[in-house]
Design an enzyme around this catalytic site. Structure first.
Site, mmCIF file in Angstrom:
data_model
loop_
_atom_site.group_PDB
_atom_site.id
_atom_site.type_symbol
_atom_site.label_atom_id
_atom_site.label_comp_id
_atom_site.label_asym_id
_atom_site.label_seq_id
_atom_site.Cartn_x
_atom_site.Cartn_y
_atom_site.Cartn_z
ATOM 1 N N ILE A 91 3.199 29.198 -79.109
ATOM 2 C CA ILE A 91 3.260 29.729 -80.470
ATOM 3 C C ILE A 91 4.703 29.491 -80.917
ATOM 4 C CG2 ILE A 91 3.628 32.068 -79.535
ATOM 5 C CD1 ILE A 91 2.401 33.201 -82.067
ATOM 6 N N SER A 92 4.870 28.890 -82.094
ATOM 7 C CA SER A 92 6.212 28.463 -82.510
ATOM 8 C C SER A 92 7.154 29.636 -82.726
ATOM 9 C CB SER A 92 6.144 27.662 -83.804
ATOM 10 O OG SER A 92 5.276 26.591 -83.671
ATOM 11 N N GLN A 93 8.416 29.314 -82.700
ATOM 12 C CA GLN A 93 9.472 30.277 -82.988
ATOM 13 C C GLN A 93 9.294 30.783 -84.428
ATOM 14 O OE1 GLN A 93 13.202 28.276 -82.718
ATOM 15 N NE2 GLN A 93 14.410 30.103 -83.170
#
Lengths: 812, 251
Positions: free
Chosen positions: B100-102
């Site tokens: 899950i992206s930053q």
């Protein structure tokens, strides 16, 4: 001490030493597959501190272990057999992900756990050899010779073994050899009861009987191959292994791979079906299915590397790093005449040429294609042909390249001297084309440009600006270097090519700012600006002020991928929260991290026995100077590997194959150093040991200096010779140097054996620590100052060691 | 007897009640903690955005985007063992080799799309479904495609539970986009691909924007913004997520 002492277990020592060197190489292989190369480097460097830890351990326990020498020796050797397999299997289960290391506090702990576990096998080996050195201190030179000769055999055998079996099988075999070394010792030492030998022989079969599930390599889920395998319909259909890498062939039956990096935004087609070929579970290259529909291959014309085919019609083409054949296909698509394709890994060639010949439509067996198994640089320097186009493919994967993983690897493909050699092989009007991934801010692309400018300058061409062209898409860039000025017409062709594909021109002779940064817009036209400045008088200032290192690489400092500059570190770390981490060039930082960790551990390991062991501080030895002893052995430990590492690199340029050159040079060094050690026995007495060391060091310094001056010219003179002649010459050249290098260490140990035997294990540990530090420091020195400086430093260290030895061990 | 039984029963009920109250307490407590953590995350993103203004030509992200970021419960999108780190400004593993992206990158990517209420957006690479949820707060319809089946199913279930009715998840190959629903005002491509799939460019409306993060699973090296102008000409802008000028001195 004891009367009627049995002779040392030479065979066992040699086998143990061979297995442990092989194990070290194997671990590097295994960790390069399951992790990434640079972390493999750090993990193994630190695991080798097991040698230092053993010295500390033996300093404190030798007086208890030596009376039971045979049992202690057997026990440690058998434990090596057990831990060589067991510790790897445990270590690979620790789920360590380097990319999270600066975010997740658990990651450094896991890394520490991996080191500690992998230290054990080396600890046991070092205990075995250290005990033997201490126990047979009258014959130290011969015991040490057995150790070196064993290592020499090990360094060659592991290369052979890795050709024959998969890395996991090699691991089992080394475990078996560990137990076999113990069994051998029980026979050599006539150990009672005799049935122990039988037990050890039986035990030696256990590693071979491990269930396959335990031995499966736990490859990181973030490596390219495992990422692709998440997609349904993908599976590995073939696997080959060699010391050059683990080759996995992946089929994707439901969703095509569609590998076409750098494809133009205006392209419409998609590639035909492809097979993915991974090396060490990463760095994918593809084998593309044969198709008669020319349309299906039009994507090959929609990438930046197609540019040279639109300038003039190159007939004779050389492709370096051919891999699965994408560039060969591209050349064919553009109607090339004859193609020489060079690839280092024969197993990849075989895939295209034999196994998947029909799939690839006989790409590598076509009448106009000659495929050569060779290292690119070696092929070029040994060739007398002239080419209209030399094309260097995108050899590395984008991921590895963008994370700076190659910065520690020596690379002779992109040095100033390499580019000069390529240019010398071009026909009149011929071109060199090199494509690279675009990184932001620019790194590779501009460094390559700077390298080309420097190569042209050193070839005596001042007007380099009119022979260079640089274009870029959002993903890749292609640099052209022509061996004559580009004509107006050619430049027009370049502009047309770029416009049709929405690529940007970053440099061509006569370019204006308005013609750049139009389709793939950057905050500033960095590539254009960089190219302009690099061709001007302000190049030096620009290189100085740029936050990454763009200084061209040379054969003496072959680190093209070293972009790191200390000046930018703080700024980048401050940007961590906003996703600034990719700006960090990891490889170099890991090298520094390795040095710091090794240094701290070494200081502790070396000082600990001095603080804890009463034997090292008792009356008999109170006149012995710790600093003189450690000074001597640290200098030797550093210097030996400095020379070995530097000369491996010098000989790679002569033998042209990184793997064979390394194995061959390493084996020769160890072999002749072993012989030198055996020979030094005659000097191992208080009357003549000074002369022995003096003679050896004089030899090392004079031969070393001679080689620094003469090897370069000699190698270029002899470059035409067939490879087996080159190997013989290399061995002969290494012999005198290595022979001398084998003497100072055992002579020092022998003198210690007489004056203060309690120090032998301690010195063994000092040597172990120094060796680990040496390899790291040599690389740092080479990155910053070049291999010449590494050799000179080594010669100075030998000189210092000699002075210390002449002064004796006593306090002044 | 009866009285004792009664007492017992009462005690039992009491016990149940107290456990329930306790659980509710922890639950609301946990929700409060998450809300607090989310607010801290928003502050951090805002601070980062101010520093990056150089590249995005404005001082802050679109307030609508930030409102969406402060509304979507990110902790619902991460595996349970990562929940404590859900609001840390970093990418997290979600299994199957994916992440899950930053949060900062999600905000930046969403902002680059310039989302508007009436728009239709396509996402290639659903992953946890977090980006889709953020978009669902901002636009009319979100279509999202995930190639890894178990991940896609998880995301579908999760988005349904969180009541995102304007998101449609499909499992399959995203290379050809979603022709029946196209063209789109915005496209986000988070799935790794060796190039930008031509069909996606075709499914972009004139004036539409496509955002692609480039790099590894844990580190975004740059963002590529693909813009199609009113005439259908396509250009890209390459954006570093951070303010970093490669030269020191006055250049």
């Amino acid at each position: 001490m004891m009367e009627n002492k049995k002779p040392p277990p030479f065979y066992s020592i040699a086998l143990l030493s061979a297995s442990s060197l092989a194990y070290e190489v194997l671990l590097m292989r295994l960790f390069s597959i399951i992790q990434w190369h640079h972390f493999a480097y750090m993990i193994i460097s630190l695991a080798l501190l097991g040698y230092g830890a053993s010295g500390t351990f033996l300093s404190l326990t030798a007086h208890r272990l030596l009376p039971r020498f045979p049992l202690a020796y057997l026990g440690n050797v058998a434990m090596f057999g057990l831990s060589a397999v067991g510790c790897y299997l445990i270590a690979q289960q620790v789920s360590f992900n380097p990319e999270e290391i600066l975010w997740d506090p658990n990651q450094p702990l896991r890394l520490l756990l991996i080191y500690l576990v992998l230290t054990l096998p080396f600890f046991f080996v070092a205990n075995g050899i250290g005990l033997a050195l201490t126990h047979y201190r009258g014959e130290i030179t011969r015991v040490y010779a057995a150790d070196l000769l064993g290592a020499s055999i090990g360094s060659l055998s592991i290369v052979l073994l890795l050709f024959l079996v998969y890395p996991a099988t090699a691991l089992q075999i080394l475990g078996t050899l560990g137990f076999a070394a113990a069994a051998l010792a029980s026979w050599e030492l006539k150990y009672q009861p005799r049935r122990i030998a039988l037990v050890l022989i039986l035990l030696s079969f256990t590693p071979l009987m491990l269930p396959a599930g335990w031995l499966a390599l736990a490859i990181s889920p973030y490596k390219g191959m495992n990422q692709s395998l998440q997609i349904s319909g993908t599976r590995i259909i073939d696997e080959y292994s060699s010391p050059l890498g683990l080759i996995s062939v992946m089929e994707s039956s439901q969703i095509p791979l569609r590998h076409a990096p750098g494809l133009s935004l205006n392209a419409s087609g998609e590639p035909p079906s492809q097979l993915g070929v991974f090396t060490d579970a990463d760095a994918m290259t593809v084998i593309t299915a044969h198709t008669d529909e020319r349309d299906k291959l039009s994507y090959l014309d929609q990438v930046t590397s197609a540019l040279p085919y639109h300038i003039n019609k190159p007939e004779k083409i050389l492709i370096l790093g051919a891999g699965g054949g994408a560039e060969v296909l591209q050349a064919n698509y553009h109607g090339a005449g004859h193609i020489d394709a060079v690839e280092l890994n024969p197993q990849i060639i075989d895939l295209v040429r034999e196994k998947y010949k029909d799939f690839a439509g006989g790409l590598y067996t076509a009448a106009n294609v000659d495929v050569h198994i060779a290292e690119a640089r070696g092929f070029v320097s040994g060739s007398a042909e002239r080419y209209d186009l030399i094309q260097i493919a995108l050899l590395d994967s984008f991921g590895a390249s963008s994370a700076g993983l190659y910065s520690l690897s020596e690379n002779y493909l992109y040095t100033v001297q390499a580019l000069q050699e390529y240019l010398a092989r071009l026909s009149p009007g011929g071109m060199l084309a090199i494509s690279r991934w675009i990184k932001l801010p620019p790194r590779d692309t501009l460094k390559l440009f700077a390298t080309a400018v420097e190569a042209l300058r050193q070839s005596g061409i001042d007007e380099s600006g009119n022979r260079l062209v640089l274009i870029r898409g959002w993903q890749t860039s292609t640099l052209l270097v022509k061996n004559s000025p580009f004509s107006e017409k050619e430049i027009l062709g370049i502009k047309k090519f770029c416009e049709a594909r929405s690529f940007d021109t970053a440099y061509y002779p006569g370019i204006t700012a308005a013609e750049t940064n139009r389709y793939n817009v950057l905050a500033e036209p960095y590539f254009f600006q960089g190219a302009q400045v690099l061709l001007s008088d302000e190049a030096a200032t620009y290189l100085q002020n740029y936050k990454f290192n763009l200084q061209p690489a040379s054969d003496d400092q072959p680190y093209f991928f070293h972009f790191f500059k200390w000046g930018a570190l703080n700024e980048i770390l401050a940007l961590r929260g906003q996703g600034g981490m990719p700006l960090l060039e990891w490889g170099y930082l890991i090298l520094i991290a390795t040095l710091i960790q090794a240094l701290i551990a070494s200081v502790v390991l070396i000082l600990l026995p001095l603080l804890l062991s009463r034997r090292l501080l008792n009356k008999k030895t109170k006149n012995i100077s710790h600093s003189r002893i450690s000074g001597y052995f640290i200098a030797l430990g550093l210097a030996f590997l400095f020379i070995e590492i530097a000369f491996i690199q010098k000989f790679i340029l002569f033998l042209h194959h990184p793997l064979y050159a390394t194995a061959m040079v390493l084996a020769s060094f160890l072999l002749f150093a072993g012989l030198g050690s055996a020979w030094s026995q005659r000097y191992a007495n208080p009357q003549s040991d000074k002369n022995g060391v003096k003679g050896a060091v004089t030899g090392i310094i004079s031969v070393g200096l001679l080689y620094l001056l003469a090897l370069g010219p000699l190698f270029s003179m002899l470059n035409w010779l067939p490879i087996f002649m080159k190997v013989i010459i290399s061995v002969l050249l290494i012999a005198p140097l290595a022979f001398c290098m084998g003497m100072p260490f055992p002579l020092g140990m022998a003198r210690l054996g007489k004056a203060a035997p309690a120090f032998i294990p301690w010195v063994w540990g000092v040597n172990g620590c120094a060796s680990v530090l040496s390899a790291v420091i040599a690389t740092i020195l080479a990155i910053h100052f070049g291999f010449t400086v590494v050799v000179i430093s080594a010669l100075m260290l030998y000189g210092m060691a000699m002075l210390v030895f002449n002064g004796g061990w006593g306090k002044e | 007897m009866n009285i004792i039984m009664c007492l017992c029963r009462n005690r039992f009920v009491l016990l149940i009640l107290s456990v329930f109250v306790l659980l509710m307490g922890t639950f609301t407590q946990a929700q409060e903690n998450y809300t607090k953590a989310r607010q801290a995350m928003i502050k951090e993103i805002e601070a980062d955005a101010r520093i990056t203004s150089f590249y995005i030509n404005k001082k802050e992200f679109d307030p609508k985007v930030m409102a969406a970021m402060s509304k979507v419960p990110r902790h619902e999108f991460v595996p349970w063992q990562e929940r404590l780190s859900a609001y840390a400004n970093r990418p997290l593993p979600i299994g199957h080799g994916q992440t899950i992206s930053q949060p900062y990158i999600v905000a930046l990517m969403t902002d680059l799309l310039k989302p508007e209420r009436q728009q239709k957006v396509l996402e290639v690479g659903t992953g946890s479904g977090y980006q889709a949820a953020i978009l669902a707060e901002l636009v009319a319809e979100v279509f999202t495609i995930e190639i890894i089946e178990p991940l896609g199913n998880q995301a579908k279930e999760r988005l349904k539970q969180l009541n995102y009715r304007n998101v449609t998840v499909r499992i399959g190959d995203g290379y050809y986009g979603w022709e029946e629903q196209g063209p789109f005002d915005g496209i986000v491509v988070t799935a790794a691909s060796s190039h930008i799939p031509p069909p996606l460019i075709q499914q972009l409306k004139p004036g539409g924007r496509m955002v692609i993060p480039v790099g590894s699973r844990f580190m975004v090296q740059q963002l590529v913004l693909v813009e199609k102008d009113a005439k259908g000409n396509v250009t890209t802008r390459q954006i570093l997520p951070v303010r970093f000028v490669p030269l020191t001195g006055k250049h």
